[in-house]
Design a protein around this motif. Sequence first.
Motif: not given
Length: 221
Positions: A168-169, A86-92, A100-101
């Motif tokens: 957002a990291n 699994r290769v994905y982009f993540r923001a928090s 809003e994100l």
Amino acid sequence: MSDKEITDLIDKELKEKTLGVTEQYLKIHSPVYLDGKLKIERIDREKENGIVIAYLPVDGEVFFFKVYIDTHNKEIFNINTEPYNRVYFRASSETLSLAELKSMCNLIATDGRNKGDLKGITKKAEYKYSYVTYLPNPEPDDFSCKLKKLLDYLEQDKEGIKWFVEEANGYIQVAMNIHNANGMIGGPSINRETIKRMSDLGLGIDFDLYLEGKSFLDDVL
């Protein structure tokens, strides 16, 4: 070769075991059959020189058998395993909601949670932050191809991704469930071109590696 021809060829090899590696793998793991028919998760026709790769689920495991086929000669020339990648982009964010994100990027999110949502099956703990993920390539594939396709996707909204990184990291997360065949699992590599593409977006990358399944040594102990 048609999908049926490929399936029939693989099914024949699994029964006759003309390759030594076929017998070696089948001593410790089995492919999945549904109603007596071999299950193939994906047939990758994106390679060059008439090479096709078929991914077969492994019974009771999350990684895959990986079968290499020369379509010119209509023969299988190798079998090994491919991790469940699994290769994905993540923001928090601890302050922004999931909505809003999502609004900060033109890309379509794959998954996400709001701060305060309950976690897991027990639903006893709350998320202390909101997060969003983008996984454009969920099917079986090798790490390099998955990373390339993710970057192809993210580059469709460079400004949105850069905002995620700064506010957002935002980063790339990799999770790999790897077959523990002989204790030597190797590891992913990233070439200079890909590193530059990641750098242009300001992206870092994090790896979680998990060993799964039976070892070849289990068969001799």
